[in-house]
Design a protein around this motif. Structure first.
Motif, PDB file in Angstrom:
ATOM      1  N   THR A 171       0.851  -1.185   0.000  1.00 58.53           N
ATOM      2  CA  THR A 171       0.000   0.000   0.000  1.00 58.53           C
ATOM      3  C   THR A 171       0.889   1.237   0.000  1.00 58.53           C
ATOM      4  O   THR A 171       2.107   1.140   0.195  1.00 58.53           O
ATOM      5  CB  THR A 171      -0.880   0.036   1.256  1.00 58.53           C
ATOM      6  OG1 THR A 171      -0.030   0.113   2.406  1.00 58.53           O
ATOM      7  CG2 THR A 171      -1.779  -1.205   1.348  1.00 58.53           C
ATOM      8  N   TYR A 172       0.285   2.385  -0.196  1.00 60.09           N
ATOM      9  CA  TYR A 172       1.044   3.644  -0.184  1.00 60.09           C
ATOM     10  C   TYR A 172       1.809   3.774   1.125  1.00 60.09           C
ATOM     11  O   TYR A 172       3.012   4.052   1.128  1.00 60.09           O
ATOM     12  CB  TYR A 172       0.088   4.821  -0.380  1.00 60.09           C
ATOM     13  CG  TYR A 172       0.779   6.126  -0.677  1.00 60.09           C
ATOM     14  CD1 TYR A 172       0.980   6.548  -1.983  1.00 60.09           C
ATOM     15  CD2 TYR A 172       1.243   6.957   0.349  1.00 60.09           C
ATOM     16  CE1 TYR A 172       1.616   7.738  -2.269  1.00 60.09           C
ATOM     17  CE2 TYR A 172       1.883   8.138   0.079  1.00 60.09           C
ATOM     18  CZ  TYR A 172       2.070   8.531  -1.234  1.00 60.09           C
ATOM     19  OH  TYR A 172       2.724   9.708  -1.507  1.00 60.09           O
ATOM     20  N   THR A 173       1.126   3.546   2.238  1.00 58.03           N
ATOM     21  CA  THR A 173       1.744   3.690   3.557  1.00 58.03           C
ATOM     22  C   THR A 173       2.870   2.680   3.749  1.00 58.03           C
ATOM     23  O   THR A 173       3.938   3.017   4.275  1.00 58.03           O
ATOM     24  CB  THR A 173       0.674   3.509   4.662  1.00 58.03           C
ATOM     25  OG1 THR A 173      -0.363   4.450   4.430  1.00 58.03           O
ATOM     26  CG2 THR A 173       1.263   3.719   6.035  1.00 58.03           C
ATOM     27  N   ALA A 174       2.644   1.442   3.322  1.00 60.74           N
ATOM     28  CA  ALA A 174       3.678   0.410   3.455  1.00 60.74           C
ATOM     29  C   ALA A 174       4.902   0.755   2.620  1.00 60.74           C
ATOM     30  O   ALA A 174       6.050   0.566   3.074  1.00 60.74           O
ATOM     31  CB  ALA A 174       3.121  -0.949   3.050  1.00 60.74           C
ATOM     32  N   VAL A 175       4.700   1.255   1.407  1.00 64.63           N
ATOM     33  CA  VAL A 175       5.830   1.625   0.549  1.00 64.63           C
ATOM     34  C   VAL A 175       6.580   2.789   1.169  1.00 64.63           C
ATOM     35  O   VAL A 175       7.815   2.786   1.217  1.00 64.63           O
ATOM     36  CB  VAL A 175       5.363   1.962  -0.891  1.00 64.63           C
ATOM     37  CG1 VAL A 175       6.505   2.547  -1.707  1.00 64.63           C
ATOM     38  CG2 VAL A 175       4.796   0.735  -1.572  1.00 64.63           C
ATOM     39  N   GLU A 176       5.849   3.790   1.664  1.00 69.82           N
ATOM     40  CA  GLU A 176       6.529   4.922   2.322  1.00 69.82           C
ATOM     41  C   GLU A 176       7.401   4.427   3.475  1.00 69.82           C
ATOM     42  O   GLU A 176       8.527   4.880   3.644  1.00 69.82           O
ATOM     43  CB  GLU A 176       5.500   5.926   2.846  1.00 69.82           C
ATOM     44  CG  GLU A 176       5.053   6.916   1.809  1.00 69.82           C
ATOM     45  CD  GLU A 176       4.263   8.057   2.413  1.00 69.82           C
ATOM     46  OE1 GLU A 176       3.440   7.817   3.327  1.00 69.82           O
ATOM     47  OE2 GLU A 176       4.484   9.189   1.976  1.00 69.82           O
ATOM     48  N   GLY A 177       6.865   3.499   4.261  1.00 69.05           N
ATOM     49  CA  GLY A 177       7.634   2.946   5.369  1.00 69.05           C
ATOM     50  C   GLY A 177       8.874   2.193   4.900  1.00 69.05           C
ATOM     51  O   GLY A 177       9.931   2.268   5.530  1.00 69.05           O
ATOM     52  N   ALA A 178       8.746   1.458   3.810  1.00 66.34           N
ATOM     53  CA  ALA A 178       9.867   0.696   3.282  1.00 66.34           C
ATOM     54  C   ALA A 178      10.938   1.606   2.670  1.00 66.34           C
ATOM     55  O   ALA A 178      12.099   1.220   2.595  1.00 66.34           O
ATOM     56  CB  ALA A 178       9.391  -0.306   2.241  1.00 66.34           C
ATOM     57  N   LEU A 179      10.548   2.797   2.265  1.00 64.82           N
ATOM     58  CA  LEU A 179      11.504   3.730   1.647  1.00 64.82           C
ATOM     59  C   LEU A 179      12.330   4.475   2.680  1.00 64.82           C
ATOM     60  O   LEU A 179      13.358   5.054   2.342  1.00 64.82           O
ATOM     61  CB  LEU A 179      10.761   4.730   0.752  1.00 64.82           C
ATOM     62  CG  LEU A 179      10.185   4.174  -0.531  1.00 64.82           C
ATOM     63  CD1 LEU A 179       9.318   5.214  -1.227  1.00 64.82           C
ATOM     64  CD2 LEU A 179      11.284   3.671  -1.457  1.00 64.82           C
ATOM     65  N   VAL A 180      11.906   4.466   3.928  1.00 63.34           N
ATOM     66  CA  VAL A 180      12.625   5.217   4.963  1.00 63.34           C
ATOM     67  C   VAL A 180      13.952   4.562   5.263  1.00 63.34           C
ATOM     68  O   VAL A 180      14.122   3.401   5.284  1.00 63.34           O
ATOM     69  CB  VAL A 180      11.776   5.348   6.253  1.00 63.34           C
ATOM     70  CG1 VAL A 180      12.577   5.993   7.356  1.00 63.34           C
ATOM     71  CG2 VAL A 180      10.539   6.131   5.953  1.00 63.34           C
TER      72      VAL A 180
END
Length: 180
Positions: A171-180
């Protein structure tokens, strides 16, 4: 806008065109963008997908979900559920159409449906993903559009691709978290 793309993002876009050509699809779709993104190896988007476990059997499961959606003529699960609520069995309709017109009759990539020459246009939805990737990039105060922005845009754009990704934990939120 293409001049703002990183080499990885450019590889995704050109890879999507190559996939569409190889499949004989008349247009480049969101699905082609996602599949080309999945082919990347050493980019931020590819790293995020690996971190979210979208490799091996889970990738195969995602590709199968996309294939099944294509077989249904691009209808998402939400679409088929809504139609089921009205008493319309999409699976039965697809089966009957394929009995009459052959397997994959509702897809755009059947043999004989490809363009003869020239470049393949991007669908309206695929263009929206590219535009949204620019907005995501600007919203993150970044100067260049990377494949991670394309991935975020794919998750944010409602439809079959984002639904299939969400079903696989991307999801958008999961991808954002993985990009950190």
């Amino acid at each position: 806008m293409f001049e703002r793309f990183t080499p990885g993002a450019r590889a995704v876009v050109t890879g999507a065109v190559t996939r569409a050509e190889r499949l004989g699809a008349p247009t480049v779709t969101e699905e082609h963008l996602l599949l080309a993104l999945l082919d990347q190896e050493d980019t931020r988007g590819a790293t995020a997908l690996r971190a979210l476990g979208l490799t091996g059997p889970r990738r195969a499961s995602l590709e199968a979900a996309l294939t099944e959606a294509r077989r249904r003529g691009g209808l998402s699960k939400a679409d088929t559920d809504a139609l089921a609520g009205l008493g319309i069995d999409v699976t039965e309709i697809v089966t009957r159409v394929e009995e009459t017109h052959g397997p994959g009759a509702l897809t755009d990539d059947r043999p004989g449906t490809s363009r003869r020459s020239g470049r393949r246009p991007f669908t309206r939805e695929a263009k929206k993903v590219l535009e949204r990737s620019l907005r995501v990039c600007l919203g993150r105060r970044e100067k260049t559009i990377g494949d991670e922005h394309l991935l975020l845009a794919l998750t944010a754009h409602p439809g079959v691709v984002s639904e299939a990704l969400a079903d696989h934990g991307v999801t958008y939120t999961a991808v954002e978290g993985a990009l950190v």
